[in-house]
Design an enzyme around this catalytic site. Structure first.
Site: not given
Length: 478
Positions: A114, A144, A215, A217, A272, A276
């Site tokens: 992001h 991310d 910031g 991040s 797979l 589920i």
């Protein structure tokens, strides 16, 4: 005299043990983070992104409703559109700040997706003050994570990843980044919790009370050995500022993603091919499971599992030698498994376990299709277990968005005081199985209730579909 000497020797021994304990504790509690910060900061970077954003050339005129000029301005704007005059737009630059860190001397940099998403230009600022433009190698929105690359004439300082599974709650950690644009800022705290899940299928977050703000991040979370145990990704805050609850994507998740982005420029996760849901206590009892663990298969579309013989109603208890506690763990393990690998999957089916060999597909390429058709019998309504049900017709199936060819009972009404209502069943739901057997009439439904009672079961497992999505619900039969 000898007694006094013995006591003195004992006291001396205790004093030595106490001194050693205090020394050990002193080593565990850092007196300063300065050396650690100094050693890792050269590998941490500030990231500035720029994006071209198109904006209208000027504000539209605001005319009070009912004004004599209202019709004039409306006619004017319509004439402009009819004449083919496009609305005048201008470009402006939108800037964003984030953090990242170098993972190799040849210039690979990890950050959050992001931070750089939709950016036209990405500028990397190093601790030395040098600035370099970066290109995007690959991104993974699911975790991310983004991998960038810069070209440098000199080898770059970098930091290694840690085995994040060794991080314990209470361990000291240090975050370095660019919070609120205040570059190369350091904060410290502890690991507050492990294995946090936020919203993604592959989430494995480390929670920390080290101050993390906007910031930060994409910046690294270090252990005391200067290794990256997580990538700072999110904060929990009512006001946008740090309140001591931050989340870092665990390094073991990140390294797997980074390796794939580096090799392929994209992720290649194992698939797979099953739908589920978690096994609850009542579902476990209805199936005869000893404990509420594993992943209950609700549907098997065409794909690897269907080819291997996995069926709806199976409970996946181990995958490739790893015990499966719940659906989240299974999704994570499968996603981290190599595409094309043949793995052994142990399922619980009708009171016994079976081992099946499944060759994994690739999740990114998976296309799920479902078969279609429909019974055209007239519906027969009946009230069972607080549910008013009728046979599913082709017309009903079309109205409810059910795949053609689906046989079952449609819930036309429900007693709001019933257990079925408490468990989430609603009018419009379609019941396709009871007791892991297909049903197409109220008589089939009642027969499965009696069979469960005769077998000593306390619950009956129903396979319910809503908007095409299947799930299992266990209802008491006592």
């Amino acid at each position: 005299m000898r007694a006094i000497q013995a006591v003195a020797a004992l006291l001396l021994g205790l004093a030595l043990v106490l001194a050693q304990t205090l020394a050990t504790n002193a080593r565990e509690i850092p007196g300063s983070f300065a050396d650690l910060a100094e050693s890792v900061s050269p590998a941490v970077v500030n990231i500035t992104t720029s994006t071209n954003v198109a904006t209208p050339g000027g504000p539209a005129p605001i005319v009070p409703e009912g004004s004599p000029l209202e019709d004039f301005f409306r006619d004017f704007m319509e004439r402009q559109q009819q004449d083919g005059r496009p609305e005048q737009r201008r470009q402006r630059r939108s800037n964003a700040l984030g953090s990242g860190f170098v993972i190799s001397e040849d210039g690979y940099i990890v950050t959050n997706n992001h931070v750089i998403e939709q950016a036209d230009e990405i500028l990397i600022e190093f601790f030395s003050g040098e600035e370099l433009e970066a290109t995007v190698v690959g991104t993974d929105p699911n975790t991310d994570i983004a991998l960038l690359k810069v070209d440098s004439d000199e080898p770059l300082p970098f930091v290694p990843f840690a085995d994040s599974d060794t991080a314990r709650v209470g361990d000291w950690v240090m975050a370095v980044g660019n919070p609120l644009g205040q570059g190369f800022s350091v904060s410290a705290g502890i690991v507050s919790a492990r294995n946090r899940a936020l919203s993604g299928s592959y989430d494995d977050y480390i929670q920390t009370d080290a101050a993390i703000n906007r910031g930060n991040s994409g910046g690294p979370l270090f252990n005391m050995d200067g290794e990256v145990i997580g990538v700072n990704t999110a904060i929990l805050s009512p006001n946008g500022g740090s309140i001591g609850i931050g989340f870092s994507m665990a390094a073991n998740v990140v390294t797997n993603v980074v390796d794939q982005l580096q090799e392929f420029g994209e992720t290649r996760r194992g698939w797979l091919g099953v739908r589920i849901q978690d096994v609850t206590e009542d579902v476990a009892e209805a199936l005869g499971l000893a404990s509420a663990e594993g992943a209950l298969v609700t549907d098997v579309p065409p794909g690897p599992s269907a080819e291997a013989g996995i069926e709806a109603g199976d409970v996946i208890v181990t995958f490739d030698g790893s015990e499966v506690e719940d659906t989240r763990e299974l999704v994570r393990i499968v996603g981290n498994t190599e595409v094309g690998k043949a793995v052994r999957v142990v399922v619980f089916r009708e009171g016994t376990t079976q081992t099946l060999l499944v060759t994994l597909g690739r999740r990114e390429e998976a296309e799920r299709t479902f078969p279609a058709s429909a019974p055209a019998d007239e519906p027969i309504e009946e009230e069972i277990m607080g549910l008013t049900v009728s046979e599913l017709t082709a017309e009903m199936a079309e109205q409810l968005g059910v795949a053609d060819g689906t046989a079952g009972l449609v819930v036309t009404d429900i007693d709001e005081t019933s257990e079925a209502f408490e468990k989430g069943l609603r009018a419009g739901d379609v019941i396709t199985e009871a007791g892991q057997n297909k049903i197409s009439s109220p008589a089939d439904f009642e027969a499965q209730i009696e069979a469960a009672k005769e077998a000593g079961r306390k619950s009956l497992l129903l396979l319910v579909r809503r908007d095409g999505e299947p799930r299992f619900v266990a209802l008491s039969v006592g």
